[in-house]
Design a protein around this motif. Structure first.
Motif, PDB file in Angstrom:
ATOM      1  N   LEU A  65     -12.091 -11.351   5.030  1.00  0.00           N
ATOM      2  CA  LEU A  65     -11.241 -10.510   4.196  1.00  0.00           C
ATOM      3  C   LEU A  65     -12.048  -9.369   3.587  1.00  0.00           C
ATOM      4  O   LEU A  65     -13.245  -9.510   3.331  1.00  0.00           O
ATOM      5  N   THR A  66     -11.388  -8.261   3.325  1.00  0.00           N
ATOM      6  CA  THR A  66     -12.023  -7.123   2.665  1.00  0.00           C
ATOM      7  C   THR A  66     -11.166  -6.688   1.486  1.00  0.00           C
ATOM      8  O   THR A  66      -9.960  -6.998   1.422  1.00  0.00           O
ATOM      9  N   ILE A  67     -11.761  -5.970   0.570  1.00  0.00           N
ATOM     10  CA  ILE A  67     -11.011  -5.474  -0.585  1.00  0.00           C
ATOM     11  C   ILE A  67      -9.899  -4.506  -0.162  1.00  0.00           C
ATOM     12  O   ILE A  67      -8.769  -4.616  -0.658  1.00  0.00           O
ATOM     13  N   PRO A  68     -10.139  -3.554   0.770  1.00  0.00           N
ATOM     14  CA  PRO A  68      -9.023  -2.693   1.206  1.00  0.00           C
ATOM     15  C   PRO A  68      -7.853  -3.484   1.798  1.00  0.00           C
ATOM     16  O   PRO A  68      -6.686  -3.134   1.577  1.00  0.00           O
ATOM     17  N   THR A  69      -8.146  -4.572   2.518  1.00  0.00           N
ATOM     18  CA  THR A  69      -7.075  -5.401   3.083  1.00  0.00           C
ATOM     19  C   THR A  69      -6.239  -6.032   1.971  1.00  0.00           C
ATOM     20  O   THR A  69      -5.002  -6.030   2.022  1.00  0.00           O
ATOM     21  N   ILE A  70      -6.924  -6.581   0.970  1.00  0.00           N
ATOM     22  CA  ILE A  70      -6.210  -7.195  -0.149  1.00  0.00           C
ATOM     23  C   ILE A  70      -5.399  -6.153  -0.915  1.00  0.00           C
ATOM     24  O   ILE A  70      -4.241  -6.387  -1.288  1.00  0.00           O
ATOM     25  N   MET A  71      -5.986  -4.979  -1.130  1.00  0.00           N
ATOM     26  CA  MET A  71      -5.279  -3.917  -1.846  1.00  0.00           C
ATOM     27  C   MET A  71      -4.011  -3.493  -1.106  1.00  0.00           C
ATOM     28  O   MET A  71      -2.961  -3.260  -1.732  1.00  0.00           O
ATOM     29  N   PHE A  72      -4.084  -3.403   0.195  1.00  0.00           N
ATOM     30  CA  PHE A  72      -2.903  -3.045   0.990  1.00  0.00           C
ATOM     31  C   PHE A  72      -1.806  -4.088   0.781  1.00  0.00           C
ATOM     32  O   PHE A  72      -0.635  -3.750   0.598  1.00  0.00           O
ATOM     33  N   SER A  73      -2.189  -5.355   0.774  1.00  0.00           N
ATOM     34  CA  SER A  73      -1.220  -6.440   0.574  1.00  0.00           C
ATOM     35  C   SER A  73      -0.606  -6.391  -0.822  1.00  0.00           C
ATOM     36  O   SER A  73       0.592  -6.648  -0.994  1.00  0.00           O
ATOM     37  N   VAL A  74      -1.431  -6.083  -1.820  1.00  0.00           N
ATOM     38  CA  VAL A  74      -0.926  -5.993  -3.199  1.00  0.00           C
ATOM     39  C   VAL A  74       0.138  -4.907  -3.309  1.00  0.00           C
ATOM     40  O   VAL A  74       1.241  -5.135  -3.845  1.00  0.00           O
ATOM     41  N   LEU A  75      -0.166  -3.724  -2.785  1.00  0.00           N
ATOM     42  CA  LEU A  75       0.776  -2.602  -2.892  1.00  0.00           C
ATOM     43  C   LEU A  75       2.039  -2.865  -2.080  1.00  0.00           C
ATOM     44  O   LEU A  75       3.151  -2.541  -2.520  1.00  0.00           O
ATOM     45  N   THR A  76       1.871  -3.459  -0.902  1.00  0.00           N
ATOM     46  CA  THR A  76       3.031  -3.798  -0.073  1.00  0.00           C
ATOM     47  C   THR A  76       3.932  -4.797  -0.788  1.00  0.00           C
ATOM     48  O   THR A  76       5.168  -4.675  -0.760  1.00  0.00           O
ATOM     49  N   THR A  77       3.325  -5.763  -1.452  1.00  0.00           N
ATOM     50  CA  THR A  77       4.091  -6.788  -2.181  1.00  0.00           C
ATOM     51  C   THR A  77       4.916  -6.172  -3.297  1.00  0.00           C
ATOM     52  O   THR A  77       6.121  -6.454  -3.435  1.00  0.00           O
ATOM     53  N   LEU A  78       4.305  -5.331  -4.112  1.00  0.00           N
ATOM     54  CA  LEU A  78       5.026  -4.727  -5.231  1.00  0.00           C
ATOM     55  C   LEU A  78       6.172  -3.854  -4.733  1.00  0.00           C
ATOM     56  O   LEU A  78       7.248  -3.808  -5.346  1.00  0.00           O
ATOM     57  N   LYS A  79       5.943  -3.195  -3.603  1.00  0.00           N
ATOM     58  CA  LYS A  79       6.991  -2.353  -3.032  1.00  0.00           C
ATOM     59  C   LYS A  79       8.151  -3.205  -2.508  1.00  0.00           C
ATOM     60  O   LYS A  79       9.322  -2.886  -2.693  1.00  0.00           O
ATOM     61  N   LYS A  80       7.818  -4.330  -1.867  1.00  0.00           N
ATOM     62  CA  LYS A  80       8.848  -5.236  -1.339  1.00  0.00           C
ATOM     63  C   LYS A  80       9.721  -5.801  -2.456  1.00  0.00           C
ATOM     64  O   LYS A  80      10.900  -6.100  -2.252  1.00  0.00           O
ATOM     65  N   LEU A  81       9.129  -5.963  -3.629  1.00  0.00           N
ATOM     66  CA  LEU A  81       9.869  -6.523  -4.758  1.00  0.00           C
ATOM     67  C   LEU A  81      10.747  -5.479  -5.439  1.00  0.00           C
ATOM     68  O   LEU A  81      11.348  -5.744  -6.483  1.00  0.00           O
TER      69      LEU A  81
END
Length: 279
Positions: A229-245
């Protein structure tokens, strides 16, 4: 399953990404920034805010750690290992930050009724649940004895802690903060803190109960999931999650008025560290 009243379901998220600022970005700045954002969100001049931050080779001490009988010797040891040392403006105990540890702050307005403290923690747990959903893994939120900065919202997989959550309430705002060990060796980080406490406490019997660190109780997500895992990968998931919600994302930096408040908060952080550490 996300609760209907989860704090993650905000109509708009202000996003301040400071995860790539590099080694010159100091941890003292981060705590001053979060206090600034608490004030802005608390008076409704800013929507709910997500801030991401990374600091290189830094040990963040809690106020309690400054009561160690041999503090200067312990801090000198950390310096010899190449770490910057700061004291944060809140409780808790020592944690390790480096280029593979992602910090996230979720900053919400406190309501007139007041947000229950567990609801703030649960919002961060919800977010991590979304991030880990694709890995078919179960994690727990409970204290991991032997870890550094132990607390009831330690996040662990098979008894090994990979993250810790804290909360700060200030000026009508609530900052829920997590340090997430994305990659690298969790036990190596814990070994540093173990030696810090051993040097800081020595043979003195202290009134304050400092943790006995067991390095094997800690690991990174990459180690636990057997994935790089990398920090950019996690950050992408965080932003995608908030957008999905359903949240509208708006990237931002501090405004001019916030910078003025930030300077005051930063001065308090500098003064606190000079008083606590003599530096």
């Amino acid at each position: 399953m996300l609760q209907l009243d989860s704090l993650l379901t905000q109509p708009k998220w202000r996003v301040i990404d400071q995860s790539t600022l590099g080694s010159l970005f100091e941890a003292k700045q981060s705590f001053a920034i979060d206090d600034t954002l608490c004030a802005s969100v608390g008076k409704n001049s800013s929507p709910a805010t997500l801030r991401s931050w990374v600091h290189h080779q830094t040990i963040v001490l809690g106020i309690q750690d400054t009561k160690l009988p041999h503090l200067q010797e312990a801090v000198s040891f950390l310096h010899s290992k190449g770490y910057h040392v700061i004291v944060r403006n809140s409780g808790g105990l020592a944690v390790v930050l480096d280029q593979d540890v992602l910090n996230l702050s979720l900053i919400f307005p406190d309501t007139e009724k007041g947000i229950d403290i567990n609801r703030g923690y649960d919002a961060m747990v919800d977010l991590i649940s979304y991030l880990l959903a694709e890995y078919d893994v179960t994690f727990e939120a409970r204290e991991i004895v032997g870890s550094y900065c132990p607390g009831s919202y330690d996040l662990s997989i098979n008894g090994k802690k990979f993250a810790g959550i804290s909360q700060r309430r200030l000026r009508g705002g609530i900052a829920v903060q997590i340090y997430l060990c994305v990659s690298g060796s969790g036990s190596d980080r814990a070994e540093i803190i173990k030696q810090f406490y051993e040097r800081g406490k020595g043979e003195v019997q202290t009134k304050i109960s400092f943790p006995t660190i067991v390095p094997s109780t800690m690991a990174s997500l990459s180690e636990l999931l057997h994935v790089n895992l990398t920090i950019p990968t996690i950050m992408f998931s965080v932003l995608t999650t908030l957008k999905k919600l359903g949240g509208q994302l708006e990237t931002s930096q501090l405004t001019e008025s916030e910078l003025f408040v930030y300077e005051e908060n930063m001065k308090r952080m500098v003064d606190r560290n000079e008083k606590a550490l003599g530096m």
